[in-house]
Design an enzyme around this catalytic site. Sequence first.
Site, PDB file in Angstrom:
ATOM      1  N   LEU A  34       0.865  -1.263   0.046  1.00 59.80           N
ATOM      2  CA  LEU A  34       0.152  -0.129  -0.132  1.00 59.80           C
ATOM      3  C   LEU A  34       0.939   1.396   0.530  1.00 59.80           C
ATOM      4  O   LEU A  34       1.718   1.285   0.658  1.00 59.80           O
ATOM      5  CB  LEU A  34      -0.672  -0.077   1.199  1.00 59.80           C
ATOM      6  CG  LEU A  34      -2.050  -1.038   1.471  1.00 59.80           C
ATOM      7  CD1 LEU A  34      -2.874  -0.858   2.740  1.00 59.80           C
ATOM      8  CD2 LEU A  34      -2.740  -1.164   0.167  1.00 59.80           C
ATOM      9  N   GLY A  37      -1.710   5.931  -2.679  1.00 59.69           N
ATOM     10  CA  GLY A  37      -3.129   6.492  -3.423  1.00 59.69           C
ATOM     11  C   GLY A  37      -4.155   5.409  -2.966  1.00 59.69           C
ATOM     12  O   GLY A  37      -5.337   5.279  -3.116  1.00 59.69           O
ATOM     13  N   HIS A  38      -3.579   4.250  -2.231  1.00 60.91           N
ATOM     14  CA  HIS A  38      -4.071   3.595  -1.876  1.00 60.91           C
ATOM     15  C   HIS A  38      -5.625   4.392  -0.732  1.00 60.91           C
ATOM     16  O   HIS A  38      -6.336   4.023  -0.516  1.00 60.91           O
ATOM     17  CB  HIS A  38      -3.567   1.806  -0.994  1.00 60.91           C
ATOM     18  CG  HIS A  38      -3.036   1.600  -2.345  1.00 60.91           C
ATOM     19  ND1 HIS A  38      -1.663   0.893  -2.807  1.00 60.91           N
ATOM     20  CD2 HIS A  38      -3.223   0.390  -3.282  1.00 60.91           C
ATOM     21  CE1 HIS A  38      -1.522  -0.221  -3.514  1.00 60.91           C
ATOM     22  NE2 HIS A  38      -2.619  -0.376  -3.930  1.00 60.91           N
ATOM     23  N   GLN A  62      -4.837 -12.388 -12.705  1.00 62.36           N
ATOM     24  CA  GLN A  62      -5.097 -11.102 -13.265  1.00 62.36           C
ATOM     25  C   GLN A  62      -3.690 -10.960 -13.685  1.00 62.36           C
ATOM     26  O   GLN A  62      -3.462 -10.384 -14.097  1.00 62.36           O
ATOM     27  CB  GLN A  62      -5.398 -10.184 -12.745  1.00 62.36           C
ATOM     28  CG  GLN A  62      -4.440  -9.740 -11.417  1.00 62.36           C
ATOM     29  CD  GLN A  62      -5.043  -8.454 -10.363  1.00 62.36           C
ATOM     30  OE1 GLN A  62      -6.353  -8.650 -10.086  1.00 62.36           O
ATOM     31  NE2 GLN A  62      -5.142  -7.474 -10.671  1.00 62.36           N
ATOM     32  N   LYS A 151      -6.503   6.203 -11.525  1.00 63.11           N
ATOM     33  CA  LYS A 151      -5.132   5.166 -11.622  1.00 63.11           C
ATOM     34  C   LYS A 151      -5.098   3.964 -13.003  1.00 63.11           C
ATOM     35  O   LYS A 151      -5.007   3.858 -14.185  1.00 63.11           O
ATOM     36  CB  LYS A 151      -3.988   4.502 -10.926  1.00 63.11           C
ATOM     37  CG  LYS A 151      -2.836   3.660 -11.276  1.00 63.11           C
ATOM     38  CD  LYS A 151      -1.574   4.482 -11.648  1.00 63.11           C
ATOM     39  CE  LYS A 151      -0.605   3.648 -11.688  1.00 63.11           C
ATOM     40  NZ  LYS A 151      -0.535   2.240 -11.904  1.00 63.11           N
ATOM     41  N   ILE A 178      -3.554   9.222  -7.789  1.00 62.43           N
ATOM     42  CA  ILE A 178      -2.999  10.166  -6.867  1.00 62.43           C
ATOM     43  C   ILE A 178      -1.314  10.314  -7.681  1.00 62.43           C
ATOM     44  O   ILE A 178      -0.880   8.807  -7.768  1.00 62.43           O
ATOM     45  CB  ILE A 178      -2.023   9.141  -5.292  1.00 62.43           C
ATOM     46  CG1 ILE A 178      -3.401   9.825  -4.822  1.00 62.43           C
ATOM     47  CG2 ILE A 178      -2.093   9.997  -3.941  1.00 62.43           C
ATOM     48  CD1 ILE A 178      -3.888  11.087  -4.488  1.00 62.43           C
ATOM     49  N   LEU A 186       1.794   7.212  -8.651  1.00 69.19           N
ATOM     50  CA  LEU A 186       2.185   6.278  -7.413  1.00 69.19           C
ATOM     51  C   LEU A 186       1.402   4.658  -7.492  1.00 69.19           C
ATOM     52  O   LEU A 186       0.128   4.363  -8.068  1.00 69.19           O
ATOM     53  CB  LEU A 186       1.844   6.429  -5.836  1.00 69.19           C
ATOM     54  CG  LEU A 186       1.985   7.817  -5.127  1.00 69.19           C
ATOM     55  CD1 LEU A 186       0.723   8.278  -3.789  1.00 69.19           C
ATOM     56  CD2 LEU A 186       3.361   7.708  -5.456  1.00 69.19           C
ATOM     57  N   SER A 188       2.664   0.807  -6.677  1.00 64.85           N
ATOM     58  CA  SER A 188       2.968  -1.167  -6.079  1.00 64.85           C
ATOM     59  C   SER A 188       4.551  -1.162  -6.547  1.00 64.85           C
ATOM     60  O   SER A 188       5.639  -1.572  -6.404  1.00 64.85           O
ATOM     61  CB  SER A 188       2.236  -2.395  -5.525  1.00 64.85           C
ATOM     62  OG  SER A 188       1.326  -1.808  -5.445  1.00 64.85           O
TER      63      SER A 188
END
Length: 284
Positions: A34, A37-38, A62, A151, A178, A186, A188
Amino acid sequence: MKIIRTSVELNHWFNEHNIQINKSLGLVPTMGALHQGHASLIENASKECDLVVVSILVNPTQFNAKDDLDAYPRTMDADAEIAKAAGCNVIFAPTAEDLYGGKPKAEHMDWGSITHSFEGKCRPGHFDGVIAVVDKLFGVIKPNKAYFGAKDLQQVAVVQKMAQIRHPNIEIVSCGLIRDSKGLALSSRNIRLTNQGLKRALKLSFALSNVVENTSAGTSIKTAVDTARKELQESEGIDLEYFNGVNCQTFSPDDEPFDWSHIVVAANVDGVRLIDNIEIEVVG
Ligand code: AMP
């Protein structure tokens, strides 16, 4: 904040506390690692709902490349701190086998351009996995609202379609993208970038904002997009997958510039796959 690791335990906890009856429930689905953004999604959920569940699962269905799945960062302790500070009440972190009720698998979905263009085309099967995991999460958690980031613009369209068909009572909330102080979206995956990679990655958001600036200064949107695409194609260390205008409802590659609502980009930067987008106001 509570951390729950199985669907059975989650349902038990909901029943014990009469959650799905007495409280409005907000869900923020994530794959962990995280960042702010999260956190912004969790903060929005916490403003609008009585109880916020953040799901954390690196969803195998996915990923279309095993290397990418294996390299995906897993940072549970830090995630718990970020989630708690942003207003999360429950982290739901099941194994894939628990959530899927056996071996994780995803049915193939064809909803035209939204599942088969851009991200759908570059990552075959990706949206099948997204649809499968979000459908499972909605089924177990039964939230009133679910929060997704712009995003992943095409993902929002796909999830909206899935919710319309299978979970019409769940409201899908799209939250703003974000960026860091330099403009990088942003992600991960950013922690896998070297310093050089970070500098190169910034070219993606620069290219997007250049299109907006150039169209404001009178260049036609098509010319601005073509110019920015060519510059990225010629940039060292950037392996461009697409840089295009799209309509965020249709994601049809055939949409004319006057239908475009966003410019979207995907590229491998020093071997790390990144996506970004920007909303456009001026078209012509
Ligand atoms: P992920 O963990 O990458 O699957 O992302 C979980 C949710 O966070 C998705 O709805 C993403 O769109 C959202 N998200 C990821 N990065 C950002 C960002 N920079 N700004 C806003 N939302 C984001």
